[in-house]
Design a protein around this motif. Structure first.
Motif, PDB file in Angstrom:
ATOM      1  N   ASP A  67       0.847  -1.201   0.000  1.00  0.00           N
ATOM      2  CA  ASP A  67       0.000   0.000   0.000  1.00  0.00           C
ATOM      3  C   ASP A  67       0.881   1.249   0.000  1.00  0.00           C
ATOM      4  O   ASP A  67       2.093   1.173   0.175  1.00  0.00           O
ATOM      5  CB  ASP A  67      -0.994  -0.003   1.168  1.00  0.00           C
ATOM      6  CG  ASP A  67      -0.335   0.152   2.537  1.00  0.00           C
ATOM      7  OD1 ASP A  67       0.780   0.702   2.631  1.00  0.00           O
ATOM      8  OD2 ASP A  67      -0.945  -0.267   3.529  1.00  0.00           O
ATOM      9  N   ASN A  69       1.259   3.822   2.079  1.00  0.00           N
ATOM     10  CA  ASN A  69       1.996   4.188   3.299  1.00  0.00           C
ATOM     11  C   ASN A  69       3.248   3.337   3.466  1.00  0.00           C
ATOM     12  O   ASN A  69       4.315   3.850   3.817  1.00  0.00           O
ATOM     13  CB  ASN A  69       1.098   4.044   4.526  1.00  0.00           C
ATOM     14  CG  ASN A  69       0.009   5.082   4.556  1.00  0.00           C
ATOM     15  OD1 ASN A  69       0.178   6.187   4.039  1.00  0.00           O
ATOM     16  ND2 ASN A  69      -1.131   4.731   5.144  1.00  0.00           N
ATOM     17  N   GLU A  70       3.116   2.047   3.228  1.00  0.00           N
ATOM     18  CA  GLU A  70       4.279   1.165   3.346  1.00  0.00           C
ATOM     19  C   GLU A  70       5.292   1.474   2.246  1.00  0.00           C
ATOM     20  O   GLU A  70       6.494   1.376   2.469  1.00  0.00           O
ATOM     21  CB  GLU A  70       3.856  -0.307   3.292  1.00  0.00           C
ATOM     22  CG  GLU A  70       4.988  -1.290   3.436  1.00  0.00           C
ATOM     23  CD  GLU A  70       5.755  -1.223   4.757  1.00  0.00           C
ATOM     24  OE1 GLU A  70       6.909  -1.693   4.792  1.00  0.00           O
ATOM     25  OE2 GLU A  70       5.206  -0.703   5.755  1.00  0.00           O
ATOM     26  N   THR A  73       7.439   4.284   3.404  1.00  0.00           N
ATOM     27  CA  THR A  73       8.395   3.788   4.403  1.00  0.00           C
ATOM     28  C   THR A  73       9.548   3.056   3.730  1.00  0.00           C
ATOM     29  O   THR A  73      10.721   3.278   4.041  1.00  0.00           O
ATOM     30  CB  THR A  73       7.682   2.843   5.398  1.00  0.00           C
ATOM     31  OG1 THR A  73       6.643   3.577   6.044  1.00  0.00           O
ATOM     32  CG2 THR A  73       8.645   2.279   6.420  1.00  0.00           C
TER      33      THR A  73
END
Length: 120
Positions: A67, A69-70, A73
């Motif tokens: 996704d 957000n990951e 990161t």
């Protein structure tokens, strides 16, 4: 640039084009001291591996295995990982620098970066 690198039809071609463009901009920037030959080589290798990593992250997003957000990161982790690894490369920028040895070092790091991204 198209004659030297090829067109933008493949993600790997876009990655090398983006990395080369980024490095040329750093070299010709008038407001800073230009990088040394070793710094320029390391900068290109770093930018190229990062661009290849972005291609992998995009593939994972497209496939639904990652996704947004990951992905952010992992992108941050990737940048730090690449910078640390490239800093440690022993690159002698003398005229006798072997294009094959530089290519092999970049290819090895790129493969390791992709494995890191896939493992997470």
């Amino acid at each position: 640039m198209t004659l030297m690198i090829g067109d933008d039809g493949h993600p790997d071609d876009r990655a090398i084009r983006q990395a080369a463009t980024e490095q040329v901009k750093k070299i010709v920037a008038t407001d800073k001291e230009p990088p040394t030959a070793a710094e320029a080589i390391k900068g290109f290798v770093s930018a190229y591996i990062f661009q290849l990593g972005l291609v992998e992250l995009q593939d994972q997003i497209t496939n639904g295995t990652l996704d947004g957000n990951e992905a952010v990161t992992r992108e941050r982790m990737l940048r730090g990982w690449i910078d640390a690894k490239v800093r440690g490369l022993d690159i002698d920028a003398a005229p006798a620098l072997s294009a094959n040895s530089l290519h092999q070092a970049a290819a090895d790091l790129a493969q390791r970066a992709i494995r890191v991204l896939r493992a997470r």
